[in-house]
Design an enzyme around this catalytic site. Structure first.
Site, PDB file in Angstrom:
ATOM      1  N   GLY A  13      -9.584   3.908  12.446  1.00 37.25           N
ATOM      2  CA  GLY A  13      -8.374   3.101  12.391  1.00 37.25           C
ATOM      3  C   GLY A  13      -7.164   4.005  12.503  1.00 37.25           C
ATOM      4  O   GLY A  13      -6.836   4.727  11.564  1.00 37.25           O
ATOM      5  N   SER A  15      -3.359   4.389  12.604  1.00 37.57           N
ATOM      6  CA  SER A  15      -2.178   3.619  12.196  1.00 37.57           C
ATOM      7  C   SER A  15      -0.889   4.135  12.811  1.00 37.57           C
ATOM      8  O   SER A  15       0.150   3.494  12.700  1.00 37.57           O
ATOM      9  CB  SER A  15      -2.043   3.654  10.675  1.00 37.57           C
ATOM     10  N   VAL A  18       0.191  10.276   9.951  1.00 35.84           N
ATOM     11  CA  VAL A  18      -0.423  11.601   9.999  1.00 35.84           C
ATOM     12  C   VAL A  18      -1.852  11.588   9.465  1.00 35.84           C
ATOM     13  O   VAL A  18      -2.723  12.303   9.986  1.00 35.84           O
ATOM     14  CB  VAL A  18       0.444  12.626   9.238  1.00 35.84           C
ATOM     15  N   MET A  39      -4.453  -1.425  14.808  1.00 35.43           N
ATOM     16  CA  MET A  39      -4.438  -2.826  14.391  1.00 35.43           C
ATOM     17  C   MET A  39      -3.012  -3.358  14.362  1.00 35.43           C
ATOM     18  O   MET A  39      -2.169  -2.843  13.629  1.00 35.43           O
ATOM     19  CB  MET A  39      -5.073  -2.957  13.001  1.00 35.43           C
ATOM     20  N   CYS A 104      -5.171  -6.248   1.710  1.00 35.38           N
ATOM     21  CA  CYS A 104      -5.150  -5.824   3.106  1.00 35.38           C
ATOM     22  C   CYS A 104      -6.363  -4.948   3.428  1.00 35.38           C
ATOM     23  O   CYS A 104      -6.992  -5.092   4.477  1.00 35.38           O
ATOM     24  CB  CYS A 104      -3.856  -5.063   3.372  1.00 35.38           C
ATOM     25  N   GLY A 128      -7.943   6.984   7.083  1.00 38.21           N
ATOM     26  CA  GLY A 128      -7.269   8.145   6.523  1.00 38.21           C
ATOM     27  C   GLY A 128      -7.000   8.043   5.040  1.00 38.21           C
ATOM     28  O   GLY A 128      -6.106   8.718   4.530  1.00 38.21           O
ATOM     29  N   CYS A 200       2.140  -3.361   3.396  1.00 40.00           N
ATOM     30  CA  CYS A 200       1.050  -3.092   4.330  1.00 40.00           C
ATOM     31  C   CYS A 200       1.235  -3.843   5.645  1.00 40.00           C
ATOM     32  O   CYS A 200       1.295  -5.076   5.665  1.00 40.00           O
ATOM     33  CB  CYS A 200      -0.267  -3.500   3.677  1.00 40.00           C
TER      34      CYS A 200
END
EC number: 2.8.1.13
Length: 367
Positions: A13, A15, A18, A39, A104, A128, A200
């Site tokens: 995933g 995002s 970092v 996502m 979430c 992460g 989120c």
């Protein structure tokens, strides 16, 4: 690395931050077949100055290009609105303070995303998060991340055993400065990008202005426990227990803190001093229970977090019935807030938890 398995095909995933960037780079470096997924879970007012989704997607694509992996952009906006955001609004309407990041993770990142990844032929998903996982006698245990300042097991407590079996957390054994250093070594464009602190998937924005778009507000009195009016609130949902900033109460003496909400009178009770007894509680009741192991914990002595980054608080676990737990703390706890999650630990093992419904103080008054 925290794989505890030998997955051959991993979907990360991504995002645009970092942490997920380094996760992808580490897995690729270690020889795994890696793909990325960004996502997109929020579409309302995505063109305003506060929502960073577009920039995050650009960053995720740039990271995938540098790491040398394919990336898909997948839209879960409808699921997010139905499973997470509707609950978020419902809880605020009821005077509670929800934690959308917890839901979430359970509903989007480790359900919708996991289902998508499995449908794409992946063995495992990676994120992460700063958490660890160990397999002992075939049982997958969720553990705290090594970096105590960044440990995110609190936000993952609603993961079920089948979700943990399919998940890995490559950053769980690293500290944040090391992750930043690795990002620079990998020449990732997110190496210096600041961590997100917003809701989120929604981003960072003025919270009051955002919430007013979805829920009606009604000003009311700020009162002391003795009933003296000391100010005016702008809507009970904008305040949380223990809040100090933004109350606007003048005069001298110690700072003011939110101690309770009276929904029937539309009044906000405030007290002076961080150590006021009305801010402390010895017990809480929680329901909507969720546990990370196949067997729920037995009654007994554990530690608990009632908010992120707090020190573990020793407590006694008692089942009131199959769906309800009482936690009795060894020492009084400050500003325990209905709507937040109480998460149980046995040492470093995250056992699960539930949603705080009430405490031994009447902090949310509804009748």
């Amino acid at each position: 690395m925290n794989t505890t398995a030998n997955p051959s095909n991993i979907i990360v995933g991504l995002s645009g931050g970092v942490d997920s960037s380094v996760t992808a780079a580490l897995l690729k470096q270690q020889g795994y077949q890696v793909r990325g997924v960004f996502m997109q879970n929020w579409e309302d007012d995505d063109n305003d100055e506060y929502c960073s989704i577009k920039q995050d997607s650009f960053d995720a694509i740039a990271v995938a290009d540098i790491v040398g992996i394919d990336i898909d952009i997948v839209n879960f906006a409808a699921q997010y609105k139905d499973k997470v955001f509707a609950y978020f609004l419902q809880e605020y309407s009821a005077g509670r303070t929800p934690n959308p990041d917890v839901l979430c993770n359970a509903e989007i990142k480790f359900k919708c995303f996991l289902d998508y990844a499995v449908g794409q032929g992946a063995d495992t998903i990676a994120t992460g998060h700063y958490a660890r996982k160990e397999v002992r006698n075939g049982v997958h245990y969720l553990l705290k991340g090594l970096d105590q300042n960044k440990d995110q097991s609190y936000f993952l407590y609603r993961l079920k055993p089948f979700q943990l079996e399919r998940a890995i957390f490559p950053l769980g054994g690293l500290e944040k400065p090391e992750v930043r250093r690795l990002a620079a070594e990998f020449n990732l464009p997110t190496a210096a990008k600041k961590d997100s602190t917003g809701i989120c998937f929604i981003g960072e924005r003025p919270f009051r202005e955002f919430l007013q778009k979805y829920l009606p507000t009604d000003n009311g009195k700020m009162v002391t426990p003795e009933g003296k009016t000391v100010g005016e609130h702008v809507g009970l949902m904008f305040y949380t227990l223990g809040q100090r900033k933004g109350l606007g109460i003048g005069g001298g003496g110690e700072p003011w803190f939110v101690a309770a909400k009276d929904l029937t009178k539309n009044e906000l009770m405030v007290v002076q001093g961080h150590d006021h007894p009305l801010l402390y509680t010895r017990s809480l009741v929680m329901n909507d229970l969720s546990f990370t192991l196949p067997e729920r914990p037995k009654e007994g002595h554990y530690t608990c977090k009632t908010r992120y980054r707090m020190a573990d608080a020793p407590c006694e676990l008692r089942y009131l019935d199959d769906e309800t737990v009482e936690l009795v703390f060894d020492e009084p706890q400050w500003a325990v807030t209905p709507g937040q999650s109480a998460v149980l630990y046995d040492g470093d093992i995250c056992l699960g938890g539930g949603i705080i419904q009430s405490t031994d103080k009447p902090v949310i008054i509804t009748r």
